[in-house]
Design a protein around this motif. Structure first.
Motif: not given
Length: 103
Positions: A1-18
């Motif tokens: 989890m130390d490598d998880v970035r908030p911008e990666a989370i926001l990008h992943a959830l920016s797609d409605p299907v994801r």
């Protein structure tokens, strides 16, 4: 989890299907197979696209996947993400619920 970035989370959830896939996984306590998400809303998702969506969610640290037989099963990592970024996941889930979970 130390490598998880908030911008990666926001990008992943920016797609409605994801986002719809993640909301579904976050709302259950058991693992779900990829084929469970072959339809999101009124849309049928091709297997190749579905695989890509799961890869993005996995790479963002939002889900954990493991192979069971011929299928991949997935579980959310909400608790781990919440520990690292308190309030982020509930805020995203609440925002998604306010817009009606449109995909």
């Amino acid at each position: 989890m130390d490598d998880v970035r908030p911008e990666a989370i926001l990008h992943a959830l920016s797609d409605p299907v994801r986002a719809a896939i993640f909301v579904e996984l976050a709302g259950v306590s058991c693992v779900q197979g990829c084929s469970t998400f072959a339809s999101v809303g009124d849309r049928t998702i091709p297997k190749s696209s579905l695989s890509q969506h799961f890869k993005v969610l996995r790479d963002a640290g939002l889900i954990r996947s493991e192979r069971q037989g011929v299928e991949m099963v997935n579980a959310s990592r909400c608790a781990e993400v919440e520990e690292r970024f308190p309030g982020l996941i509930p805020a995203i889930l609440n925002a998604y619920a306010k817009v009606g979970g449109r995909s």
